[in-house]
Scaffold this active site. Structure first.
Site, PDB file in Angstrom:
ATOM      1  N   PHE A 118      27.288  31.615 -72.756  1.00 47.91           N
ATOM      2  CA  PHE A 118      28.066  30.837 -73.723  1.00 47.91           C
ATOM      3  C   PHE A 118      27.919  29.334 -73.481  1.00 47.91           C
ATOM      4  O   PHE A 118      27.602  28.566 -74.403  1.00 47.91           O
ATOM      5  CB  PHE A 118      29.527  31.281 -73.610  1.00 47.91           C
ATOM      6  CG  PHE A 118      30.517  30.447 -74.352  1.00 47.91           C
ATOM      7  CD1 PHE A 118      30.402  30.226 -75.714  1.00 47.91           C
ATOM      8  CD2 PHE A 118      31.606  29.892 -73.685  1.00 47.91           C
ATOM      9  CE1 PHE A 118      31.331  29.463 -76.403  1.00 47.91           C
ATOM     10  CE2 PHE A 118      32.553  29.131 -74.360  1.00 47.91           C
ATOM     11  CZ  PHE A 118      32.411  28.917 -75.717  1.00 47.91           C
ATOM     12  N   VAL A 119      28.109  28.886 -72.256  1.00 48.74           N
ATOM     13  CA  VAL A 119      27.963  27.464 -71.940  1.00 48.74           C
ATOM     14  C   VAL A 119      26.499  27.080 -71.845  1.00 48.74           C
ATOM     15  O   VAL A 119      26.086  26.014 -72.311  1.00 48.74           O
ATOM     16  CB  VAL A 119      28.698  27.124 -70.618  1.00 48.74           C
ATOM     17  CG1 VAL A 119      28.451  25.673 -70.225  1.00 48.74           C
ATOM     18  CG2 VAL A 119      30.189  27.385 -70.748  1.00 48.74           C
ATOM     19  N   ARG A 159      19.012  36.434 -67.868  1.00 47.19           N
ATOM     20  CA  ARG A 159      18.661  37.850 -67.949  1.00 47.19           C
ATOM     21  C   ARG A 159      17.936  38.198 -69.242  1.00 47.19           C
ATOM     22  O   ARG A 159      17.309  39.246 -69.339  1.00 47.19           O
ATOM     23  CB  ARG A 159      19.928  38.707 -67.831  1.00 47.19           C
ATOM     24  CG  ARG A 159      20.543  38.683 -66.440  1.00 47.19           C
ATOM     25  CD  ARG A 159      21.709  39.650 -66.350  1.00 47.19           C
ATOM     26  NE  ARG A 159      22.259  39.715 -65.020  1.00 47.19           N
ATOM     27  CZ  ARG A 159      23.260  40.522 -64.662  1.00 47.19           C
ATOM     28  NH1 ARG A 159      23.818  41.298 -65.573  1.00 47.19           N
ATOM     29  NH2 ARG A 159      23.708  40.523 -63.422  1.00 47.19           N
ATOM     30  N   ALA A 192      25.568  30.591 -63.718  1.00 45.06           N
ATOM     31  CA  ALA A 192      25.597  32.050 -63.652  1.00 45.06           C
ATOM     32  C   ALA A 192      26.672  32.527 -62.692  1.00 45.06           C
ATOM     33  O   ALA A 192      27.004  31.859 -61.709  1.00 45.06           O
ATOM     34  CB  ALA A 192      24.236  32.579 -63.203  1.00 45.06           C
ATOM     35  N   ARG A 203      29.636  36.169 -61.938  1.00 42.97           N
ATOM     36  CA  ARG A 203      30.435  37.288 -62.458  1.00 42.97           C
ATOM     37  C   ARG A 203      31.755  36.712 -62.931  1.00 42.97           C
ATOM     38  O   ARG A 203      32.518  36.139 -62.146  1.00 42.97           O
ATOM     39  CB  ARG A 203      30.662  38.340 -61.359  1.00 42.97           C
ATOM     40  CG  ARG A 203      31.480  39.551 -61.814  1.00 42.97           C
ATOM     41  CD  ARG A 203      31.629  40.539 -60.663  1.00 42.97           C
ATOM     42  NE  ARG A 203      32.534  41.639 -60.970  1.00 42.97           N
ATOM     43  CZ  ARG A 203      32.197  42.752 -61.611  1.00 42.97           C
ATOM     44  NH1 ARG A 203      30.941  42.906 -62.017  1.00 42.97           N
ATOM     45  NH2 ARG A 203      33.070  43.700 -61.847  1.00 42.97           N
ATOM     46  N   ALA A 204      32.032  36.839 -64.213  1.00 40.50           N
ATOM     47  CA  ALA A 204      33.234  36.247 -64.796  1.00 40.50           C
ATOM     48  C   ALA A 204      34.319  37.304 -64.942  1.00 40.50           C
ATOM     49  O   ALA A 204      34.189  38.420 -64.448  1.00 40.50           O
ATOM     50  CB  ALA A 204      32.898  35.611 -66.135  1.00 40.50           C
ATOM     51  N   SER A 220      36.190  26.968 -61.576  1.00 39.20           N
ATOM     52  CA  SER A 220      37.212  27.331 -62.560  1.00 39.20           C
ATOM     53  C   SER A 220      38.537  26.677 -62.203  1.00 39.20           C
ATOM     54  O   SER A 220      38.864  26.514 -61.021  1.00 39.20           O
ATOM     55  CB  SER A 220      37.393  28.853 -62.585  1.00 39.20           C
ATOM     56  OG  SER A 220      38.555  29.227 -63.291  1.00 39.20           O
ATOM     57  N   TYR A 239      38.694  36.656 -59.426  1.00 41.17           N
ATOM     58  CA  TYR A 239      37.641  35.754 -59.890  1.00 41.17           C
ATOM     59  C   TYR A 239      37.828  34.363 -59.307  1.00 41.17           C
ATOM     60  O   TYR A 239      36.891  33.757 -58.756  1.00 41.17           O
ATOM     61  CB  TYR A 239      37.670  35.707 -61.420  1.00 41.17           C
ATOM     62  CG  TYR A 239      36.840  34.607 -62.038  1.00 41.17           C
ATOM     63  CD1 TYR A 239      35.453  34.700 -62.077  1.00 41.17           C
ATOM     64  CD2 TYR A 239      37.452  33.480 -62.610  1.00 41.17           C
ATOM     65  CE1 TYR A 239      34.685  33.697 -62.660  1.00 41.17           C
ATOM     66  CE2 TYR A 239      36.698  32.484 -63.192  1.00 41.17           C
ATOM     67  CZ  TYR A 239      35.316  32.596 -63.215  1.00 41.17           C
ATOM     68  OH  TYR A 239      34.568  31.598 -63.784  1.00 41.17           O
ATOM     69  N   LYS A 276      35.594  32.045 -56.566  1.00 39.39           N
ATOM     70  CA  LYS A 276      35.106  30.694 -56.881  1.00 39.39           C
ATOM     71  C   LYS A 276      35.526  29.704 -55.795  1.00 39.39           C
ATOM     72  O   LYS A 276      34.735  28.829 -55.399  1.00 39.39           O
ATOM     73  CB  LYS A 276      35.639  30.248 -58.247  1.00 39.39           C
ATOM     74  CG  LYS A 276      34.963  30.916 -59.436  1.00 39.39           C
ATOM     75  CD  LYS A 276      33.523  30.465 -59.566  1.00 39.39           C
ATOM     76  CE  LYS A 276      32.883  30.948 -60.856  1.00 39.39           C
ATOM     77  NZ  LYS A 276      31.487  30.475 -61.016  1.00 39.39           N
TER      78      LYS A 276
END
Length: 314
Positions: free
Chosen positions: A11-12, A33, A67, A69-70, A112, A137, A141
């Site tokens: 998205f970003v 990917r 990149a 894992r969100a 984040s 998450y 981070k």
């Protein structure tokens, strides 16, 4: 300037590529990917299955590590924190060690605002506030930030950490996409009593800030909170989106304690927090140190999102 972007098809990442292409002063290499469409022929794309198989090309000046894992809705893994750590900490550290070995000038890590916490009570979050992550998450981070600082300490590779709040656009994924779908209906929404203050960052504003962090010498070895200039309530958010869609906003009054109780009863306390509690960000550091101000105001960006959402759905 040779810039490597990980998570380029995200998205970003896709908006960032478009933004940097227009600047015409960057040579871009993409890790993703899947292939990214609508890019210049001179951009080098490298398809990677995961961050562990990625190899930074020689002569890379800047690594933009997007990149990771969100947030995973309905995550059924046995140990979600372990899965976040594998990608967001271990994967990031592997890439960073390559950057150090290849003498990359600057490593920019997308973190984040969740590192700071999930709610502000009296004061907006600042870069100096004690981190209080409340989700797996965000924990991963923060751990990645700590490992990167230790790795690059005393080296020639500069570290820049960016902590954005929710990033929005008409094609945003996740909860914002669900909110847009709800706002596009004619249903009355329970925000008449909502007077919270939340900070968001328009996708256009975020990628503009990232470019500043690529180039500005004062960004070296700094952590930045970034957001739109103005914090707004959920009620105002809906009003701006509705206005962009050309629809009237209809609200109903439900006392917030009742909303909180109802959300808890159905296991949606986190959703209540996101819609009714405050989360404000202080961007004074970015303004003073980098001279950055958001190109789009919140009303401008939100109205544009509402308009674009209808076009996407046509």
């Amino acid at each position: 300037m040779n810039v490597l972007i990980t998570g380029a098809s995200g998205f970003v990442g896709q908006m960032l590529i478009s933004h940097l292409q227009m600047a015409e002063k960057f040579s871009l290499t993409l890790f993703s990917r899947k292939r990214v469409a609508k890019i210049n022929d001179n951009i080098h794309q490298i398809i990677v299955n995961d961050i562990f198989s990625a190899e930074i090309p020689d002569h890379t000046d800047i690594v933009l590590h997007l990149a990771g894992r969100a947030h995973i809705l309905n995550d059924n893994t046995a140990n979600p924190l372990s899965e976040f750590r594998k990608v967001n900490v271990e994967g990031t550290l592997k890439l960073a060690k390559q950057a150090l070995k290849k003498k990359v000038k600057r490593f920019i890590f997308m973190s984040s605002i969740g590192v700071n916490g999930s709610v502000t009570l009296q004061q907006p979050f600042t870069e100096d506030a004690l981190p209080q992550p409340h989700a797996d998450y965000a924990v991963s981070k923060l751990e990645a930030e700590h490992e990167l600082k230790k790795l690059f300490a005393g080296s020639e590779t500069e570290l820049v950490i960016i902590r954005p709040p929710l990033v929005y656009a008409a094609h945003a994924p996740g909860n914002f996409a669900r909110l847009l779908k709800l706002v596009a209906t004619n249903l009355p929404l329970p925000f008449a009593a909502t007077d919270n203050k939340r900070s968001f960052v328009a996708l256009e504003n975020l990628v503009d800030f990232i470019q500043v962090c690529i180039e500005h010498p004062n960004a070296a070895n700094q952590t930045f909170l970034v957001s739109d200039k103005t914090s707004i309530s959920t009620r105002e958010l809906v009003q701006y989106l509705k206005q962009g869609m050309g629809k009237p906003a209809h609200f109903i009054y439900i006392p917030q304690p009742l909303m909180r109780l109802g959300a808890a009863c159905i296991g949606k306390s986190k959703l209540y927090e996101q819609l009714f509690e405050s989360l404000e960000v202080d961007t004074t550091k970015a303004q003073n140190l980098l001279g950055w101000t958001a190109p789009l105001t919140t009303p401008q960006a939100m109205l544009q999102v509402g308009q674009n959402y209808l076009k996407i759905k046509e």
